[in-house]
Design a protein around this motif. Sequence first.
Motif, PDB file in Angstrom:
ATOM      1  N   ILE A   1      12.774   8.907  11.006  1.00 52.90           N
ATOM      2  CA  ILE A   1      11.726   7.931  10.700  1.00 52.90           C
ATOM      3  C   ILE A   1      10.974   8.321   9.426  1.00 52.90           C
ATOM      4  O   ILE A   1      10.462   9.439   9.319  1.00 52.90           O
ATOM      5  N   ARG A   2      10.919   7.379   8.457  1.00 52.85           N
ATOM      6  CA  ARG A   2      10.213   7.612   7.186  1.00 52.85           C
ATOM      7  C   ARG A   2       9.083   6.597   7.099  1.00 52.85           C
ATOM      8  O   ARG A   2       9.298   5.407   7.350  1.00 52.85           O
ATOM      9  N   TYR A   3       7.909   7.065   6.706  1.00 58.13           N
ATOM     10  CA  TYR A   3       6.737   6.186   6.680  1.00 58.13           C
ATOM     11  C   TYR A   3       6.354   5.756   5.265  1.00 58.13           C
ATOM     12  O   TYR A   3       6.517   6.509   4.308  1.00 58.13           O
ATOM     13  N   LEU A   4       5.831   4.533   5.172  1.00 58.08           N
ATOM     14  CA  LEU A   4       5.285   4.012   3.919  1.00 58.08           C
ATOM     15  C   LEU A   4       3.894   3.468   4.232  1.00 58.08           C
ATOM     16  O   LEU A   4       3.734   2.688   5.180  1.00 58.08           O
ATOM     17  N   VAL A   5       2.906   3.897   3.462  1.00 56.52           N
ATOM     18  CA  VAL A   5       1.550   3.398   3.668  1.00 56.52           C
ATOM     19  C   VAL A   5       1.370   2.074   2.928  1.00 56.52           C
ATOM     20  O   VAL A   5       1.758   1.947   1.767  1.00 56.52           O
ATOM     21  N   LEU A   6       0.781   1.114   3.623  1.00 61.83           N
ATOM     22  CA  LEU A   6       0.391  -0.155   3.000  1.00 61.83           C
ATOM     23  C   LEU A   6      -1.094  -0.039   2.661  1.00 61.83           C
ATOM     24  O   LEU A   6      -1.941  -0.120   3.546  1.00 61.83           O
ATOM     25  N   PRO A   7      -1.425   0.194   1.383  1.00 58.21           N
ATOM     26  CA  PRO A   7      -2.836   0.353   1.029  1.00 58.21           C
ATOM     27  C   PRO A   7      -3.593  -0.954   1.221  1.00 58.21           C
ATOM     28  O   PRO A   7      -2.995  -2.025   1.325  1.00 58.21           O
ATOM     29  N   GLN A   8      -4.927  -0.850   1.247  1.00 59.15           N
ATOM     30  CA  GLN A   8      -5.763  -2.054   1.333  1.00 59.15           C
ATOM     31  C   GLN A   8      -5.770  -2.758  -0.018  1.00 59.15           C
ATOM     32  O   GLN A   8      -5.864  -2.106  -1.067  1.00 59.15           O
ATOM     33  N   ARG A   9      -5.677  -4.070   0.024  1.00 57.96           N
ATOM     34  CA  ARG A   9      -5.772  -4.833  -1.218  1.00 57.96           C
ATOM     35  C   ARG A   9      -7.192  -4.712  -1.766  1.00 57.96           C
ATOM     36  O   ARG A   9      -8.157  -4.936  -1.032  1.00 57.96           O
ATOM     37  N   PRO A  10      -7.324  -4.341  -3.054  1.00 60.26           N
ATOM     38  CA  PRO A  10      -8.674  -4.177  -3.598  1.00 60.26           C
ATOM     39  C   PRO A  10      -9.439  -5.503  -3.619  1.00 60.26           C
ATOM     40  O   PRO A  10      -8.824  -6.568  -3.796  1.00 60.26           O
ATOM     41  N   ALA A  11     -10.751  -5.408  -3.453  1.00 59.52           N
ATOM     42  CA  ALA A  11     -11.598  -6.604  -3.512  1.00 59.52           C
ATOM     43  C   ALA A  11     -11.569  -7.171  -4.927  1.00 59.52           C
ATOM     44  O   ALA A  11     -11.339  -6.451  -5.895  1.00 59.52           O
ATOM     45  N   GLY A  12     -11.756  -8.474  -5.017  1.00 52.45           N
ATOM     46  CA  GLY A  12     -11.835  -9.111  -6.327  1.00 52.45           C
ATOM     47  C   GLY A  12     -10.501  -9.342  -6.997  1.00 52.45           C
ATOM     48  O   GLY A  12     -10.434  -9.518  -8.209  1.00 52.45           O
ATOM     49  N   THR A  13      -9.407  -9.310  -6.216  1.00 50.43           N
ATOM     50  CA  THR A  13      -8.077  -9.476  -6.825  1.00 50.43           C
ATOM     51  C   THR A  13      -7.409 -10.780  -6.387  1.00 50.43           C
ATOM     52  O   THR A  13      -6.204 -10.950  -6.567  1.00 50.43           O
ATOM     53  N   ASP A  14      -8.210 -11.706  -5.846  1.00 49.71           N
ATOM     54  CA  ASP A  14      -7.644 -12.952  -5.323  1.00 49.71           C
ATOM     55  C   ASP A  14      -6.853 -13.739  -6.365  1.00 49.71           C
ATOM     56  O   ASP A  14      -5.875 -14.412  -6.046  1.00 49.71           O
ATOM     57  N   ALA A  15      -7.290 -13.659  -7.625  1.00 51.82           N
ATOM     58  CA  ALA A  15      -6.663 -14.484  -8.661  1.00 51.82           C
ATOM     59  C   ALA A  15      -5.422 -13.831  -9.270  1.00 51.82           C
ATOM     60  O   ALA A  15      -4.717 -14.464 -10.054  1.00 51.82           O
TER      61      ALA A  15
END
Length: 184
Positions: free
Chosen positions: A149-163
Amino acid sequence: MALRVKALESLLVEKGLVDPAALDAIVDHFETKVGPRNGARVVARAWTDPAFKARLLADANAAIAELGYTGGQGDHMVVVENTAQRRNLVVCTLCSCYPWPVLGLPPVWYKSAPYRSRAVIDPRGVIAEFGTPVGNDVEVQVWDSTAEIRYLVLPQRPAGTDALSEEVLAALVTRDGMIGTASL
Ligand SMILES: [Co+2]
């Protein structure tokens, strides 16, 4: 080390055990086609496509294969999501297991004994040393990789990047963010 590798390569070619063209193709594959840019595209897709993200968290290999990233050292990948309440940190305490199809080859520090032991003993300290300390209200979850099993982290999307477009978002994602030592 470079000399030893060269000597070994020369010997294998001389004995007819490997084809130099095949070796070049393998090196080119890992230098240009496999690497953290693949993982970054997976992350950006998950940020912009909720249905893809759901598939990614449920069955990482199938979702990652939708983007064309498959191959060895990634037979069973698991994606773990950072949230406001949780940071994830990936290590291989035994050796250096790592999800090659999405991150390429592991950095030297990932394989080092200090990282492998300290990531478990003091994950907050390790993350702080990498430059993005975790608040006391945030839980840190450590994932110990194995050959299976190999893991990949899904980081949080930074605020203010909707566009931002998926491509621009992918450029924000770093290798360390997907290992968990960095926040992004
Ligand atoms: Co390992």
